[in-house]
Motif scaffolding. Structure first.
Motif, PDB file in Angstrom:
ATOM      1  N   GLY A 115     -39.337  69.899  25.108  1.00 24.84           N
ATOM      2  CA  GLY A 115     -40.073  71.114  25.401  1.00 24.84           C
ATOM      3  C   GLY A 115     -41.020  71.483  24.274  1.00 24.84           C
ATOM      4  O   GLY A 115     -40.701  71.290  23.094  1.00 24.84           O
ATOM      5  N   ILE A 116     -42.178  71.998  24.638  1.00 25.61           N
ATOM      6  CA  ILE A 116     -43.168  72.469  23.668  1.00 25.61           C
ATOM      7  C   ILE A 116     -43.689  73.818  24.163  1.00 25.61           C
ATOM      8  O   ILE A 116     -43.960  73.986  25.363  1.00 25.61           O
ATOM      9  N   GLU A 117     -43.831  74.775  23.256  1.00 24.57           N
ATOM     10  CA  GLU A 117     -44.342  76.087  23.657  1.00 24.57           C
ATOM     11  C   GLU A 117     -45.125  76.722  22.509  1.00 24.57           C
ATOM     12  O   GLU A 117     -44.728  76.633  21.348  1.00 24.57           O
ATOM     13  N   TYR A 118     -46.240  77.363  22.868  1.00 23.67           N
ATOM     14  CA  TYR A 118     -47.028  78.130  21.895  1.00 23.67           C
ATOM     15  C   TYR A 118     -46.996  79.596  22.286  1.00 23.67           C
ATOM     16  O   TYR A 118     -47.289  79.953  23.427  1.00 23.67           O
ATOM     17  N   LEU A 119     -46.611  80.451  21.342  1.00 26.83           N
ATOM     18  CA  LEU A 119     -46.511  81.892  21.578  1.00 26.83           C
ATOM     19  C   LEU A 119     -47.524  82.621  20.714  1.00 26.83           C
ATOM     20  O   LEU A 119     -47.706  82.284  19.534  1.00 26.83           O
ATOM     21  N   PHE A 120     -48.172  83.638  21.283  1.00 26.68           N
ATOM     22  CA  PHE A 120     -49.180  84.397  20.544  1.00 26.68           C
ATOM     23  C   PHE A 120     -49.071  85.877  20.902  1.00 26.68           C
ATOM     24  O   PHE A 120     -48.618  86.243  21.986  1.00 26.68           O
ATOM     25  N   PRO A 121     -49.487  86.764  19.997  1.00 29.40           N
ATOM     26  CA  PRO A 121     -49.316  88.200  20.224  1.00 29.40           C
ATOM     27  C   PRO A 121     -50.371  88.783  21.162  1.00 29.40           C
ATOM     28  O   PRO A 121     -51.552  88.424  21.104  1.00 29.40           O
ATOM     29  N   LEU A 122     -49.932  89.691  22.025  1.00 31.01           N
ATOM     30  CA  LEU A 122     -50.835  90.501  22.839  1.00 31.01           C
ATOM     31  C   LEU A 122     -50.930  91.924  22.297  1.00 31.01           C
ATOM     32  O   LEU A 122     -51.979  92.571  22.420  1.00 31.01           O
ATOM     33  N   TYR A 123     -49.841  92.401  21.701  1.00 28.17           N
ATOM     34  CA  TYR A 123     -49.785  93.786  21.229  1.00 28.17           C
ATOM     35  C   TYR A 123     -48.769  93.863  20.102  1.00 28.17           C
ATOM     36  O   TYR A 123     -47.662  93.343  20.215  1.00 28.17           O
ATOM     37  N   GLN A 124     -49.158  94.506  18.992  1.00 23.21           N
ATOM     38  CA  GLN A 124     -48.258  94.704  17.865  1.00 23.21           C
ATOM     39  C   GLN A 124     -48.411  96.134  17.360  1.00 23.21           C
ATOM     40  O   GLN A 124     -49.490  96.518  16.907  1.00 23.21           O
ATOM     41  N   ASP A 125     -47.349  96.901  17.458  1.00 19.53           N
ATOM     42  CA  ASP A 125     -47.332  98.269  16.931  1.00 19.53           C
ATOM     43  C   ASP A 125     -46.174  98.339  15.951  1.00 19.53           C
ATOM     44  O   ASP A 125     -45.032  98.595  16.323  1.00 19.53           O
ATOM     45  N   VAL A 126     -46.466  98.099  14.673  1.00 22.22           N
ATOM     46  CA  VAL A 126     -45.421  97.956  13.667  1.00 22.22           C
ATOM     47  C   VAL A 126     -45.112  99.290  13.011  1.00 22.22           C
ATOM     48  O   VAL A 126     -45.937 100.207  12.995  1.00 22.22           O
ATOM     49  N   ASN A 127     -43.916  99.375  12.473  1.00 19.27           N
ATOM     50  CA  ASN A 127     -43.551 100.535  11.660  1.00 19.27           C
ATOM     51  C   ASN A 127     -44.154 100.373  10.274  1.00 19.27           C
ATOM     52  O   ASN A 127     -43.953  99.350   9.613  1.00 19.27           O
ATOM     53  N   GLY A 128     -44.885 101.364   9.820  1.00 19.17           N
ATOM     54  CA  GLY A 128     -45.483 101.293   8.493  1.00 19.17           C
ATOM     55  C   GLY A 128     -46.563 100.243   8.402  1.00 19.17           C
ATOM     56  O   GLY A 128     -47.399 100.094   9.306  1.00 19.17           O
ATOM     57  N   ILE A 129     -46.531  99.450   7.328  1.00 17.95           N
ATOM     58  CA  ILE A 129     -47.517  98.397   7.065  1.00 17.95           C
ATOM     59  C   ILE A 129     -46.811  97.049   7.032  1.00 17.95           C
ATOM     60  O   ILE A 129     -45.844  96.870   6.293  1.00 17.95           O
ATOM     61  N   GLN A 130     -47.301  96.118   7.840  1.00 22.18           N
ATOM     62  CA  GLN A 130     -46.672  94.801   7.908  1.00 22.18           C
ATOM     63  C   GLN A 130     -47.712  93.715   8.163  1.00 22.18           C
ATOM     64  O   GLN A 130     -48.810  94.001   8.649  1.00 22.18           O
ATOM     65  N   LEU A 131     -47.332  92.474   7.844  1.00 20.41           N
ATOM     66  CA  LEU A 131     -48.166  91.325   8.184  1.00 20.41           C
ATOM     67  C   LEU A 131     -48.248  91.170   9.698  1.00 20.41           C
ATOM     68  O   LEU A 131     -47.284  91.433  10.421  1.00 20.41           O
ATOM     69  N   LYS A 132     -49.394  90.719  10.176  1.00 17.55           N
ATOM     70  CA  LYS A 132     -49.598  90.482  11.607  1.00 17.55           C
ATOM     71  C   LYS A 132     -49.142  89.073  11.980  1.00 17.55           C
ATOM     72  O   LYS A 132     -49.370  88.116  11.243  1.00 17.55           O
ATOM     73  N   ASN A 133     -48.514  88.970  13.132  1.00 16.76           N
ATOM     74  CA  ASN A 133     -48.112  87.665  13.652  1.00 16.76           C
ATOM     75  C   ASN A 133     -49.333  86.980  14.250  1.00 16.76           C
ATOM     76  O   ASN A 133     -49.974  87.504  15.155  1.00 16.76           O
ATOM     77  N   ASP A 134     -49.638  85.770  13.750  1.00 16.86           N
ATOM     78  CA  ASP A 134     -50.774  85.005  14.264  1.00 16.86           C
ATOM     79  C   ASP A 134     -50.390  84.091  15.419  1.00 16.86           C
ATOM     80  O   ASP A 134     -51.238  83.688  16.207  1.00 16.86           O
ATOM     81  N   GLY A 135     -49.121  83.745  15.519  1.00 13.49           N
ATOM     82  CA  GLY A 135     -48.673  82.844  16.575  1.00 13.49           C
ATOM     83  C   GLY A 135     -47.607  81.896  16.065  1.00 13.49           C
ATOM     84  O   GLY A 135     -47.381  81.764  14.852  1.00 13.49           O
ATOM     85  N   SER A 136     -46.928  81.217  16.989  1.00 18.21           N
ATOM     86  CA  SER A 136     -45.869  80.288  16.604  1.00 18.21           C
ATOM     87  C   SER A 136     -45.779  79.145  17.601  1.00 18.21           C
ATOM     88  O   SER A 136     -46.071  79.302  18.788  1.00 18.21           O
ATOM     89  N   TRP A 137     -45.364  78.002  17.102  1.00 19.71           N
ATOM     90  CA  TRP A 137     -45.091  76.820  17.912  1.00 19.71           C
ATOM     91  C   TRP A 137     -43.595  76.536  17.901  1.00 19.71           C
ATOM     92  O   TRP A 137     -42.935  76.667  16.857  1.00 19.71           O
ATOM     93  N   THR A 138     -43.058  76.137  19.032  1.00 18.53           N
ATOM     94  CA  THR A 138     -41.666  75.698  19.125  1.00 18.53           C
ATOM     95  C   THR A 138     -41.627  74.334  19.807  1.00 18.53           C
ATOM     96  O   THR A 138     -42.220  74.153  20.871  1.00 18.53           O
TER      97      THR A 138
END
Length: 339
Positions: A309-332
């Motif tokens: 199995g191969i999958e690519y995940l990417f963000p559509l919406y991010q509402d973080v608490n405080g200040i945080q790094l943004k997720n750019d995406g991930s591969w599995t």
């Protein structure tokens, strides 16, 4: 969010209509490429009595840039309030799993992982540096109980616990601490340090060409660890649809919604004004992600029941608490073998 719910509903209706055109006595089956969820979803299926399944997954995730809430924020704005600002982070995780069914209704699952984290940072003087951590993560032990298996539908409940085998004492040298090591902030630790129960429910539906799945999982953090904090509770809802385009190949699309609470308590050796990742108010949030993947399945022959199995995940919406790094995406990437 409303549009996403409409898409999920349409996928369910389409799959349901296709399933109803089939013989109602046909059961849901894992013996097709879309018989397992996308590789980024865990605990999606149960096994028949006496069956084993072994799996390996590799996940790599990149984060870059900063958000305050759901709005971008500059590094300079962060450095006005903190001595150090994160720039980017890469997390790599190797996951090993085993499943065994002592009966047709009950399946046991054991999951372990090895984590590697690298974070790029910059201080007020403009000096860039990196911190790293690695090691074993927490082990998860779960039991899955099937309550429905008919008319191409399957439903099972999951109950388990996360065992705190991952270190919460990770340290590294920074320009401020050299030559000594200092404790690393919360996101750089390998484990939670707490015994965390988790509960879930998974529903599966198959048509002749399409399949649909929905899974709700919750993790509850109990007590506090040896460093006087606990991570926030977590609720994750996954919905996916897959289409079988050949006996050995399927394509999938997935929507993931996630809510993560703030850290409760604090580690006394971390200065919350040093860097955003050491401040417990900068943890957790609400997230919506999308993913596309493929499953490659060998139905017969010498390598029967091997699944890639191969999958690519990417963000559509991010509402973080405080200040945080943004997720750019991930591969599995994952490999599964049943016997």
């Amino acid at each position: 969010m409303k549009k996403i719910m409409i898409v999920i509903s349409l996928c369910f209706i389409a799959t349901s209509l296709m399933a109803q055109t089939e013989n109602d006595n046909i059961k849901w089956t894992a013996g097709r490429p879309d018989g397992h969820a996308p590789i980024g979803v865990m605990g999606d299926h149960v096994h028949h009595k006496g069956e084993w399944m072994f799996s390996y997954r590799f996940m790599t995730m990149d984060m870059e840039g900063l958000n305050r809430g759901n709005d971008a924020v500059s590094q300079q704005a962060v450095l006005d309030n903190y001595m150090v600002s994160p720039v980017a982070m890469t997390m790599n995780m190797h996951m090993l799993g085993a499943m065994y069914a002592p009966s047709d209704r009950f399946t046991l699952m054991l999951m372990g992982n090895i984590v590697g984290n690298d974070m790029q940072l910059v201080n007020r003087m403009g000096n860039h540096f990196k911190t790293s951590s690695s090691g074993f993560g927490d082990i998860k032990l779960s039991g899955m109980f099937k309550v429905l298996d008919m008319n191409r539908q399957s439903l099972h409940f999951t109950a388990g616990v996360s065992i705190p085998t991952g270190s919460i004492e990770q340290k590294d040298v920074t320009p401020m601490s050299a030559p000594k090591e200092m404790p690393l902030p919360y996101p750089m630790q390998n484990g939670s340090g707490t015994w965390d129960p988790n509960l879930g429910v998974t529903y599966l539906l198959q048509g002749s060409l399409l399949s649909f799945g929905s899974q709700l999982n919750g993790t509850l953090r109990l007590g506090k660890n040896d460093n006087d904090y606990r991570f926030g509770n977590q609720l994750v809802w996954n919905n996916w649809v897959a289409t079988k385009i050949a006996r050995f190949l399927s394509l999938s699309a997935r929507i993931e919604g996630k809510a993560v609470g703030k850290i409760d308590g604090a580690y006394g050796q971390l200065n919350p004004m040093m860097v955003t990742t050491a401040n417990t108010q900068n943890q957790g949030g609400e997230y919506v992600n999308a993913a596309f993947g493929t499953n490659f399945y060998i139905p017969d022959g010498t390598f029967k029941n091997i699944r890639l199995g191969i999958e690519y995940l990417f963000p559509l919406y991010q509402d973080v608490n405080g200040i945080q790094l943004k997720n750019d995406g991930s591969w599995t990437f994952g490999l599964q073998y049943s016997l």
